[in-house]
Motif scaffolding. Structure first.
Motif, PDB file in Angstrom:
ATOM      1  N   ALA A  73       0.828  -1.213   0.000  1.00 23.44           N
ATOM      2  CA  ALA A  73       0.000   0.000   0.000  1.00 23.44           C
ATOM      3  C   ALA A  73       0.858   1.256   0.000  1.00 23.44           C
ATOM      4  CB  ALA A  73      -0.932   0.005   1.214  1.00 23.44           C
ATOM      5  N   MET A  74       1.952   1.232   0.748  1.00 23.55           N
ATOM      6  CA  MET A  74       2.829   2.406   0.817  1.00 23.55           C
ATOM      7  C   MET A  74       3.850   2.418  -0.316  1.00 23.55           C
ATOM      8  SD  MET A  74       1.637   4.228   3.151  1.00 23.55           S
ATOM      9  CE  MET A  74       2.933   5.473   3.192  1.00 23.55           C
ATOM     10  N   GLY A  75       3.785   1.390  -1.169  1.00 23.34           N
ATOM     11  CA  GLY A  75       4.710   1.334  -2.295  1.00 23.34           C
ATOM     12  C   GLY A  75       4.498   2.446  -3.297  1.00 23.34           C
ATOM     13  N   GLY A  76       3.234   2.897  -3.456  1.00 28.68           N
ATOM     14  CA  GLY A  76       2.954   3.979  -4.401  1.00 28.68           C
ATOM     15  C   GLY A  76       3.594   5.291  -3.983  1.00 28.68           C
ATOM     16  N   PRO A  77       3.279   5.789  -2.770  1.00 27.50           N
ATOM     17  CA  PRO A  77       3.976   6.984  -2.289  1.00 27.50           C
ATOM     18  C   PRO A  77       5.485   6.782  -2.208  1.00 27.50           C
ATOM     19  CG  PRO A  77       1.998   6.589  -0.991  1.00 27.50           C
ATOM     20  CD  PRO A  77       2.170   5.386  -1.879  1.00 27.50           C
TER      21      PRO A  77
ATOM     22  N   ASP B  64      -3.152  -8.312 -12.799  1.00 25.11           N
ATOM     23  CA  ASP B  64      -3.455  -9.246 -11.722  1.00 25.11           C
ATOM     24  C   ASP B  64      -2.175  -9.986 -11.345  1.00 25.11           C
ATOM     25  OD1 ASP B  64      -4.695 -10.885  -9.910  1.00 25.11           O
ATOM     26  OD2 ASP B  64      -5.675 -12.158 -11.410  1.00 25.11           O
ATOM     27  N   LYS B  65      -1.551  -9.578 -10.248  1.00 28.13           N
ATOM     28  CA  LYS B  65      -0.242 -10.082  -9.864  1.00 28.13           C
ATOM     29  C   LYS B  65      -0.346 -11.174  -8.800  1.00 28.13           C
ATOM     30  CE  LYS B  65       1.123  -6.026  -8.408  1.00 28.13           C
ATOM     31  NZ  LYS B  65      -0.150  -5.279  -8.541  1.00 28.13           N
ATOM     32  N   ILE B  66       0.724 -11.914  -8.629  1.00 32.63           N
ATOM     33  CA  ILE B  66       0.792 -12.926  -7.576  1.00 32.63           C
ATOM     34  C   ILE B  66       0.760 -12.269  -6.201  1.00 32.63           C
ATOM     35  CG2 ILE B  66       2.318 -14.632  -6.501  1.00 32.63           C
ATOM     36  CD1 ILE B  66       3.234 -15.403  -9.313  1.00 32.63           C
ATOM     37  N   GLY B  67       1.480 -11.170  -6.061  1.00 26.86           N
ATOM     38  CA  GLY B  67       1.536 -10.453  -4.799  1.00 26.86           C
ATOM     39  C   GLY B  67       1.465  -8.958  -5.043  1.00 26.86           C
ATOM     40  N   MET B  68       1.809  -8.183  -4.022  1.00 29.20           N
ATOM     41  CA  MET B  68       1.790  -6.717  -4.112  1.00 29.20           C
ATOM     42  C   MET B  68       0.438  -6.228  -4.628  1.00 29.20           C
ATOM     43  SD  MET B  68       4.892  -5.927  -3.098  1.00 29.20           S
ATOM     44  CE  MET B  68       5.393  -4.316  -3.664  1.00 29.20           C
ATOM     45  N   HIS B  69      -0.634  -6.798  -4.110  1.00 27.74           N
ATOM     46  CA  HIS B  69      -1.963  -6.533  -4.660  1.00 27.74           C
ATOM     47  C   HIS B  69      -2.423  -5.091  -4.468  1.00 27.74           C
ATOM     48  CE1 HIS B  69      -2.748 -11.094  -4.159  1.00 27.74           C
ATOM     49  NE2 HIS B  69      -2.260 -10.823  -5.356  1.00 27.74           N
ATOM     50  N   ALA B  70      -2.078  -4.466  -3.365  1.00 28.77           N
ATOM     51  CA  ALA B  70      -2.573  -3.113  -3.110  1.00 28.77           C
ATOM     52  C   ALA B  70      -1.847  -2.059  -3.945  1.00 28.77           C
ATOM     53  CB  ALA B  70      -2.445  -2.771  -1.619  1.00 28.77           C
ATOM     54  N   GLN B  71      -0.805  -2.459  -4.625  1.00 29.08           N
ATOM     55  CA  GLN B  71      -0.026  -1.537  -5.457  1.00 29.08           C
ATOM     56  C   GLN B  71      -0.470  -1.698  -6.905  1.00 29.08           C
ATOM     57  OE1 GLN B  71       4.403  -2.047  -6.624  1.00 29.08           O
ATOM     58  NE2 GLN B  71       4.450  -0.876  -4.728  1.00 29.08           N
TER      59      GLN B  71
END
Length: 381
Positions: free
Chosen positions: A85-89, A201-208
């Protein structure tokens, strides 16, 4: 061993970040993970926290360029299990910011930086294409000068912040030379001919959010060129060490978080009438990992100081990314194993972290590319 990377200002910022995540991120994380994207309000709230403090004061920031603050944000995000989630900022602050500070004209700064400082302008960087990843010389998205504009045609893929972005720093081909034919164009979100494809649609990092981007005769003002035409490759290589260190910082923070979760779990989990942490096999496996993580943290902390002093080399950044991400993979595999079946359940943060972590050995330059960068520095001809 105590760390000496931070001072009291960083400690105070850490407390603010911890409070921010507990109030503004963790309660919403499940929804964002299912939605595959965070709301734009997260960027404006992150701005209020100080995530974009590197923007100069005259444009609404604090003018503080100190990667230790970025490190605090990554560590606290990992500790809370909300890194995606904080990956975007984080991408804006860690990866995009140097381009906007170092390569922009005064006029460009006036146009873009106030919005970046406030979080109202979300930024992405678009390098990867369907046929070009770590090999930047393979980029085919082309920009042809036509009067006061560039006409852009091509596509990009795996672009973080691609759905939310207002400004996309786009690597385009403006000449035929594999390296001296690349330029950087800032393409604004409302540009005619610029379309966003699906949120992947990724395996992980879904909120990004991670998007496909397409350019079909997109007309981009020539005044949106970052730096000089055909010299974009050198801008990219100048900033890649910071990007790779950012990944290393996040990787070692996630490894530490996974160890913390796992140590708590093995203390509580019982088997054969005793905690599984009391078994020698468990103690020895965790002893190895705790040692590796602590030693690696020392190297990463040194790299952060080298970056602040503008001395971090491409080779040292490659070493940091290679070792931390490979160590993260080993650590999470062991931590999932020690959780048993529960380690495979999405309700446990270690399971999500295991899926989230796999990309760290791919994006920002694969482990194979990192080894090649390091190997070439050995001068083994």
């Amino acid at each position: 061993m105590d760390r000496d990377l931070f001072d009291s200002d960083h400690d105070a910022f850490r407390e603010s970040v911890r409070t921010f995540i507990a109030k503004e991120v963790s309660p919403h994380y499940e929804k964002w993970d299912k939605d595959g994207i965070v709301p734009r309000e997260l960027f404006t709230k992150s701005a209020e926290l100080g995530v974009f403090m590197a923007v100069p004061e005259e444009y609404g920031g604090a003018g503080v360029k100190d990667f230790r603050y970025n490190t605090v944000l990554a560590e606290e995000s990992a500790r809370a299990g909300v890194g995606p989630a904080m990956g975007g900022p984080g991408l804006v602050a860690d990866v995009c910011m140097p381009y906007l500070l170092d390569f922009t004209t005064d006029e460009q700064k006036e146009r873009w930086l106030p919005g970046v400082a406030s979080g109202e302008k979300v930024v992405a960087i678009a390098m990867t294409e369907p046929g070009a990843g770590s090999d930047l010389s393979g980029i085919r998205t082309r920009a042809v000068r036509d009067g006061d504009d560039y006409v852009v045609n091509g596509s990009k893929v795996f672009i973080t912040n691609g759905i939310n972005a207002d400004l996309v720093i786009t690597v385009v081909r403006t000449g035929d030379d594999p390296h001296r034919g690349l330029s950087l164009l800032v393409i604004e979100g409302d540009t005619e001919g610029f379309t966003r494809g699906r949120n992947l649609d990724k395996i992980g990092m879904h909120a990004q959010d991670t998007a496909e981007l397409s350019f079909d005769d997109a007309r981009v003002p020539a005044k949106n060129l970052l730096g000089q035409e055909n010299l974009g490759f050198f801008g990219l290589t100048a900033n890649l060490p910071q990007e790779r260190l950012s990944i290393a910082v996040g990787a070692i923070a996630m490894a530490q978080a996974a160890l913390d979760w796992t140590q708590e779990y093995v203390k509580d989990r019982k088997a054969f009438g005793r905690s599984i942490g009391s078994f020698q096999a468990t103690r020895h496996r965790l002893a190895d990992l705790v040692t590796e993580v602590e030693i690696t943290q020392t190297y990463v902390d040194k790299a952060v100081l080298e970056l602040n002093a503008e001395r971090l080399s491409a080779v040292d950044a490659a070493k940091a990314k290679l070792w931390t991400t490979e160590l993260l993979g080993r650590t999470l595999d062991a931590c999932v194993q020690l959780h048993g079946g529960y380690g495979y359940m999405q309700e446990y943060p270690v399971a999500r972290a295991w899926a989230d972590a796999r990309i760290s050995r791919i994006y920002g330059g694969t482990s194979e590319i990192m080894r090649e960068i390091i190997g070439r520095s050995l001068d083994l001809k």
